[in-house]
Design a protein around this motif. Structure first.
Motif, short mmCIF file in Angstrom:
data_model
loop_
_atom_site.label_atom_id
_atom_site.label_comp_id
_atom_site.label_asym_id
_atom_site.label_seq_id
_atom_site.Cartn_x
_atom_site.Cartn_y
_atom_site.Cartn_z
N THR A 55 0.45 160.39 17.61
CA THR A 55 -0.23 159.11 17.80
C THR A 55 -0.93 159.02 19.15
O THR A 55 -1.71 158.12 19.38
CB THR A 55 0.77 157.94 17.71
N ASP A 56 -0.65 159.92 20.06
CA ASP A 56 -1.13 159.94 21.44
C ASP A 56 -0.44 158.84 22.22
O ASP A 56 0.45 159.12 22.99
CB ASP A 56 -2.65 159.82 21.51
N GLY A 57 -0.80 157.61 22.04
CA GLY A 57 -0.16 156.52 22.75
C GLY A 57 -0.79 155.21 22.33
O GLY A 57 -1.90 155.18 21.80
N PRO A 58 -0.10 154.11 22.59
CA PRO A 58 -0.63 152.83 22.13
C PRO A 58 -1.95 152.44 22.77
O PRO A 58 -2.75 151.76 22.16
CB PRO A 58 0.48 151.84 22.48
N SER A 59 -2.22 152.88 23.98
CA SER A 59 -3.50 152.52 24.60
C SER A 59 -4.64 153.40 24.10
O SER A 59 -5.80 153.02 24.19
CB SER A 59 -3.40 152.62 26.12
N SER A 60 -4.32 154.55 23.53
CA SER A 60 -5.36 155.44 23.03
C SER A 60 -5.70 155.20 21.57
O SER A 60 -6.83 155.37 21.16
CB SER A 60 -4.92 156.90 23.19
N GLY A 61 -4.70 154.84 20.78
CA GLY A 61 -4.94 154.65 19.37
C GLY A 61 -4.50 153.30 18.84
O GLY A 61 -4.61 153.04 17.65
N ASN A 62 -3.99 152.46 19.70
CA ASN A 62 -3.53 151.10 19.40
C ASN A 62 -2.32 151.01 18.47
O ASN A 62 -1.94 149.93 18.08
CB ASN A 62 -4.66 150.25 18.81
N THR A 63 -1.74 152.13 18.10
CA THR A 63 -0.57 152.09 17.24
C THR A 63 0.22 153.38 17.36
O THR A 63 -0.34 154.44 17.64
CB THR A 63 -0.96 151.84 15.77
N LEU A 64 1.51 153.26 17.17
CA LEU A 64 2.37 154.44 17.10
C LEU A 64 2.83 154.64 15.66
O LEU A 64 3.79 155.34 15.40
CB LEU A 64 3.58 154.26 18.03
#
Length: 192
Positions: A55-64
């Motif tokens: 998922t990369d991270g919540p700031s990069s993809g907005n969701t885990l």
């Protein structure tokens, strides 16, 4: 490797002899949100690279949320390769589960600790199920998670946190965010 969106055919060939060592966290949500590209996963798998969904991270993809990643993976890669038969749902679920575990250096097998997620199928978005894998990739979402165990300890039962309160978690997070913003303001004022 994280992302590997700029992987060239020559990279695939160069690393083919070390394919069993090459591990890629494919973060389709973050990659497509930032419009940076789509990793050549079809070719990576053909060269025996270990690929798992991330998922990369919540700031990069907005969701885990891996349900979102599975659906995005299917839609983007089928479009990218112009092949609707590419990556059957069973293979996509494997990328999100056992292949992802391999990328992280783990395995899923009897006798090992595992995290288990139960998905309920009573909600309207899960009706009718002709193929369980397709239902997970194309129909399920995080709201269908009914129970979760981590290392043998149940954390979610019947869609409710077992040992924590969502209200308390939100209050703690809001407090931490407030403190972070105040600290950032202080640092920026010190620089000026």
């Amino acid at each position: 490797m994280a992302h590997a969106i700029f992987t060239e055919p020559s990279d695939l060939e160069l690393l083919q002899s070390k394919a069993h060592l090459v591990k890629v966290a494919h973060c389709i949500g973050a990659n497509t949100k930032s419009a940076k590209g789509v990793a050549p996963v079809k070719e990576m798998l053909a060269h025996q690279w270990q690929v798992g969904l991330g998922t990369d991270g919540p700031s990069s993809g907005n969701t885990l949320d891996l349900f979102t990643q599975m659906r995005m993976f299917a839609n983007f890669h089928k479009t990218y390769e112009h092949d609707r038969g590419l990556f059957p749902a069973k293979e996509i679920v494997a990328l999100a589960t056992k292949r992802g575990a391999k990328v992280l250096g783990g395995t899923i097998e009897i006798g090992k600790k595992a995290d288990i997620t139960l998905i309920e199928t009573d909600s309207v978005n899960m009706f009718l199920i002709f193929d369980a894998y397709s239902a997970l990739v194309y129909s399920a979402n995080a709201s269908n998670v009914s129970d979760v165990w981590v290392n043998g300890r149940q954390l979610v039962a019947n869609k409710q946190l077992v040992a924590q309160s969502v209200t308390t978690l939100r209050e703690n997070l809001a407090q931490q965010m407030t403190e972070f913003v105040e600290e950032a303001k202080k640092r920026s004022e010190e620089v000026i």
